[in-house]
Design an enzyme around this catalytic site. Structure first.
Site, short mmCIF file in Angstrom:
data_model
loop_
_atom_site.label_atom_id
_atom_site.label_comp_id
_atom_site.label_asym_id
_atom_site.label_seq_id
_atom_site.Cartn_x
_atom_site.Cartn_y
_atom_site.Cartn_z
CE LYS A 229 -33.90 -9.24 42.71
NZ LYS A 229 -35.34 -9.51 42.00
NE ARG A 263 -39.74 -8.70 47.14
CZ ARG A 263 -38.32 -9.20 47.28
NH1 ARG A 263 -37.39 -8.82 46.73
NH2 ARG A 263 -38.24 -10.14 48.24
C1 7PJ Z 1 -38.16 -10.78 43.75
C2 7PJ Z 1 -39.04 -11.30 44.66
C3 7PJ Z 1 -38.54 -9.86 42.68
C4 7PJ Z 1 -40.79 -10.50 43.36
C5 7PJ Z 1 -36.95 -11.57 45.43
C6 7PJ Z 1 -34.15 -10.53 46.11
C7 7PJ Z 1 -34.19 -11.94 45.73
N1 7PJ Z 1 -40.37 -11.20 44.30
N2 7PJ Z 1 -38.44 -11.97 45.61
N3 7PJ Z 1 -39.74 -9.75 42.75
N4 7PJ Z 1 -36.77 -11.01 44.21
N5 7PJ Z 1 -42.19 -10.45 42.99
O1 7PJ Z 1 -34.58 -9.88 46.89
O2 7PJ Z 1 -32.78 -10.21 45.59
O3 7PJ Z 1 -37.67 -9.38 41.75
S1 7PJ Z 1 -35.85 -12.58 46.31
#
Ligand code: 7PJ
Length: 284
Positions: A229, A263
């Site tokens: 990010k 994640r």
């Molecule tokens: C996240 C997400 C996060 C959860 C994205 C990216 C943007 N879902 N979806 N937490 N980020 N739960 O992957 O940079 O931080 S999309």
């Protein structure tokens, strides 16, 4: 033990959620699984399935499948379009791979389609705030991840301000968890996530990362998403393709703060971080 639509998920040791992006405009793997076709684009299902399979082989306990771009400034997609993008892969992964499938959506229609297919988790960056989402999640048996986001993707990065970002985000997550339980979602199904990068400056994101234990203290397992990010770029000055080492460093901080699900786009490297973090405890 987290209760999901695919049974219990043991979180006594942290696990990795691999990201499979079915959007044409993701900031990192931008449309890698999308092929132009006529007026729109088409998902390369074989390629997406191979990506998911690779992540499972590297140790992912969950695969997060998303068809709505939440990058800053992204437009909205209809529920129908989201279903067309994600459901073929959700079904293929459920049929072929031994992994919990998480569907990244805010839409009640998509939640119901995912539940019918037998998916385990709903990852909702809007924390079930869309009309009908609480009810759809409650009826699904799936585990919802309640994420904090200030504003909407289109505008969220326009001068985000907080009194006390950690207290404000914790308060929001407490209120969404209470709403979820009031709608009939058992506490054993609920995950929380401070939502790194969603309506936050780099300073806000690092304040949240350094105080992650505050969220773990809520009693709900914490999911953390820092992979590649902008907050990693803010610290390292590097472009998304060169943010893996910084992402792993941030992952270590998240693990220290008690995160249970990481994640990530990079499952093998994340599993190494988890192994290093977990090693003394398991050996001792
Ligand atoms: C996240 C997400 C996060 C959860 C994205 C990216 C943007 N879902 N979806 N937490 N980020 N739960 O992957 O940079 O931080 S999309």
């Amino acid at each position: 033990m987290l209760s999901t639509g695919q049974g219990g998920l043991d979180l006594s040791r942290p696990v990795c959620m691999g990201i499979v992006n079915l959007t044409p405009d993701s900031f990192y793997d931008g449309g890698a699984l999308a092929a132009e076709s006529g007026s729109g684009f088409r998902i390369d299902l074989d390629k997406a399935l191979r990506q998911a399979e690779g992540m499972v082989n590297e140790g992912a306990a969950l695969i997060d499948i998303g068809g709505e771009s939440t990058r800053p400034g992204a437009g909205q997609v209809s529920a129908e379009e989201e279903i067309d993008r994600v459901m073929p892969l959700v079904e293929a992964v459920l049929a072929r791979l031994d992994v919990i499938v998480s569907v990244d959506t805010s839409s009640p229609e998509v939640m119901r389609a995912a539940a019918r297919a037998g998916a385990g988790m709903i990852n909702d960056v809007r924390a079930l705030r869309r009309p009908g989402a609480l009810e759809a999640a409650a009826g699904s048996g799936m585990a919802p991840c309640l994420m904090h986001m200030r504003g909407e993707p289109g505008t969220m990065q326009q001068q985000p301000e907080y009194g006390d970002v950690v207290a404000d985000v914790a308060d929001f997550l407490d209120r969404r968890a209470a709403a979820a339980m009031a709608a009939g979602i058992a506490p054993e199904r609920i995950l929380v996530d401070p939502g790194f990068g969603f309506g936050k400056t780099a300073a806000h994101n690092y304040a949240l990362l350094r105080n992650l234990s505050r969220f773990a203290d809520s009693g709900f397992p914490v999911l953390a998403g820092v992979s590649r990010k902008a907050m990693i770029g803010a610290a390292t000055g590097r472009a998304p393709g060169d943010r893996l080492p910084g992402s792993i460093a941030a992952t270590m901080l998240a693990l220290e703060g008690g995160a249970r699900i990481i994640r990530s786009h990079d499952v093998a490297a994340t599993m190494d971080a988890i192994a290093v973090h977990s090693f003394p405890r398991e050996a001792g």
